[in-house]
Design a protein around this motif. Structure first.
Motif, mmCIF file in Angstrom:
data_model
loop_
_atom_site.group_PDB
_atom_site.id
_atom_site.type_symbol
_atom_site.label_atom_id
_atom_site.label_comp_id
_atom_site.label_asym_id
_atom_site.label_seq_id
_atom_site.Cartn_x
_atom_site.Cartn_y
_atom_site.Cartn_z
ATOM 1 N N MET A 14 0.843 -1.204 0.000
ATOM 2 C CA MET A 14 0.000 0.000 0.000
ATOM 3 C C MET A 14 0.876 1.252 0.000
ATOM 4 S SD MET A 14 -2.777 0.984 2.979
ATOM 5 C CE MET A 14 -1.529 1.140 4.280
ATOM 6 N N GLU A 16 -0.011 5.450 -0.587
ATOM 7 C CA GLU A 16 -0.885 6.583 -0.907
ATOM 8 C C GLU A 16 -2.229 6.115 -1.489
ATOM 9 O OE1 GLU A 16 0.344 8.910 0.556
ATOM 10 O OE2 GLU A 16 2.113 9.856 -0.314
ATOM 11 N N GLU A 17 -2.938 5.282 -0.729
ATOM 12 C CA GLU A 17 -4.209 4.715 -1.190
ATOM 13 C C GLU A 17 -5.383 5.148 -0.317
ATOM 14 O OE1 GLU A 17 -4.550 3.184 -3.913
ATOM 15 O OE2 GLU A 17 -2.698 2.131 -4.427
ATOM 16 N N ALA A 18 -5.294 6.335 0.275
ATOM 17 C CA ALA A 18 -6.347 6.781 1.190
ATOM 18 C C ALA A 18 -7.718 6.851 0.510
ATOM 19 C CB ALA A 18 -5.985 8.140 1.788
ATOM 20 N N ILE A 21 -8.551 2.526 0.179
ATOM 21 C CA ILE A 21 -8.068 1.378 0.955
ATOM 22 C C ILE A 21 -9.068 0.910 2.005
ATOM 23 C CG2 ILE A 21 -6.808 2.754 2.670
ATOM 24 C CD1 ILE A 21 -5.789 -0.661 1.106
ATOM 25 N N HIS A 22 -9.826 1.819 2.605
ATOM 26 C CA HIS A 22 -10.818 1.398 3.595
ATOM 27 C C HIS A 22 -11.842 0.462 2.949
ATOM 28 C CE1 HIS A 22 -14.285 1.527 6.308
ATOM 29 N NE2 HIS A 22 -13.433 1.858 7.274
ATOM 30 N N CYS A 37 -1.714 -4.917 5.657
ATOM 31 C CA CYS A 37 -1.326 -3.880 4.697
ATOM 32 C C CYS A 37 0.088 -3.412 5.036
ATOM 33 C CB CYS A 37 -2.282 -2.691 4.754
ATOM 34 S SG CYS A 37 -3.946 -3.030 4.166
ATOM 35 N N ASP A 39 2.311 -0.505 4.715
ATOM 36 C CA ASP A 39 2.292 0.912 4.381
ATOM 37 C C ASP A 39 3.689 1.327 3.957
ATOM 38 O OD1 ASP A 39 1.475 3.535 4.126
ATOM 39 O OD2 ASP A 39 1.965 4.007 6.202
ATOM 40 N N SER A 42 3.564 5.849 3.074
ATOM 41 C CA SER A 42 2.465 6.763 2.721
ATOM 42 C C SER A 42 2.426 7.971 3.653
ATOM 43 C CB SER A 42 1.117 6.033 2.808
ATOM 44 O OG SER A 42 1.063 4.945 1.921
ATOM 45 N N ASP A 44 -0.556 10.041 3.346
ATOM 46 C CA ASP A 44 -1.921 10.526 3.136
ATOM 47 C C ASP A 44 -2.942 9.923 4.107
ATOM 48 O OD1 ASP A 44 -1.953 7.929 2.219
ATOM 49 O OD2 ASP A 44 -3.058 8.369 0.374
ATOM 50 N N SER A 46 -3.258 6.650 4.718
ATOM 51 C CA SER A 46 -3.670 5.306 4.298
ATOM 52 C C SER A 46 -3.637 4.313 5.455
ATOM 53 C CB SER A 46 -2.752 4.786 3.182
ATOM 54 O OG SER A 46 -2.905 5.517 1.994
ATOM 55 N N ASP A 92 -5.562 -0.944 -4.980
ATOM 56 C CA ASP A 92 -6.251 0.095 -5.750
ATOM 57 C C ASP A 92 -7.659 -0.272 -6.182
ATOM 58 O OD1 ASP A 92 -5.742 -1.780 -7.685
ATOM 59 O OD2 ASP A 92 -4.392 -0.526 -8.881
#
Length: 232
Positions: A14, A16-18, A21-22, A37, A39, A42, A44, A46, A92
């Motif tokens: 993961m 920058e998948e804010a 990702i949720h 995940c 991270d 990131s 942002d 995420s 994504d």
């Protein structure tokens, strides 16, 4: 058939998948209780969103690339008590949970050590023309890939057993990891198969995915590996 989902670990690199990702984690956890995940540096938020959706989050303090994130996730997952099956899943939103289940069910039959999703199987959605051309070129240029009967080696949806997890050593930090995994399949003698999957090509996933130039670079890397003998 895989029915006890608590022995499955889903591994999501993961970065920058804010935006999504949720949703990705929440959808997965309706079927798979164990999601980690990684991270990959990131900034942002995420990580907080993934954790809120129920994932375990492992942090890279800086961005190291998807290959490094996958290796970190595999190392984490294989140390979890009771972990038997492993699944890599993109962050994504391209992949679908029902396809993940199909890969795991095929894996559980015992004929393969790893099962990879293919975008070129019966029933799969059409792949954008340029992406299709690049992915097909990778296979055409590699006798080893043809011998393995793989049509979509750069699909991030993969399921594998503990034998693979315990000996997986990805050293390519970036997107070249997909070619390296094929090299490992050959060197380690893992039994590999494919299952058709459907990719959700949204504006977001296309923007987050590989650029054509980068895809060409990956294809070139695969050809070089083949000619140097590392994929033979």
């Amino acid at each position: 058939m895989v029915t006890a989902r608590d022995d499955v670990w889903v591994i999501i690199p993961m970065y920058e998948e804010a935006t999504i990702i949720h949703e990705v984690v929440a959808e997965l956890r309706r079927t798979f209780p164990n999601v980690v995940c990684i991270d990959d540096g990131s900034t942002d938020g995420s990580a907080a969103l993934a954790r809120r959706a129920g994932a375990v989050v492992v942090h890279h303090p800086v961005n190291l690339g998807q290959g490094a994130a996958l290796q970190t996730g595999i190392e984490f997952a294989r140390e979890r008590p009771g972990a038997r099956w492993f699944l890599t899943f993109d962050a994504d939103g391209q992949h679908q949970v029902e396809d993940a289940v199909s890969l795991l069910d095929e894996l559980a039959r015992g004929d393969h050590d790893m099962v990879i999703g293919t975008r070129f199987g019966s029933g799969s959605v059409s792949v954008p023309l340029l992406k299709r051309a690049v992915l097909r070129t990778v296979v055409r240029c590699s006798p080893s890939l043809r011998q393995l009967r793989l049509s979509d080696t750069h699909n991030g949806l993969r399921a594998f057993n503990r034998t693979v997890a315990e000996t997986m050593e990805i050293t390519s930090d970036g997107m070249g990891h997909a070619s390296e995994i094929i090299s490992l399949i050959r060197r380690r003698g893992w039994r590999v198969g494919e299952v058709p999957v459907t990719i959700r090509y949204t504006a977001y996933s296309m923007a987050k995915g590989q650029s054509l130039l980068n895809a060409v670079n990956i294809a070139f890397d695969a050809v070089v590996r083949t000619k140097s003998g590392s994929l033979r």
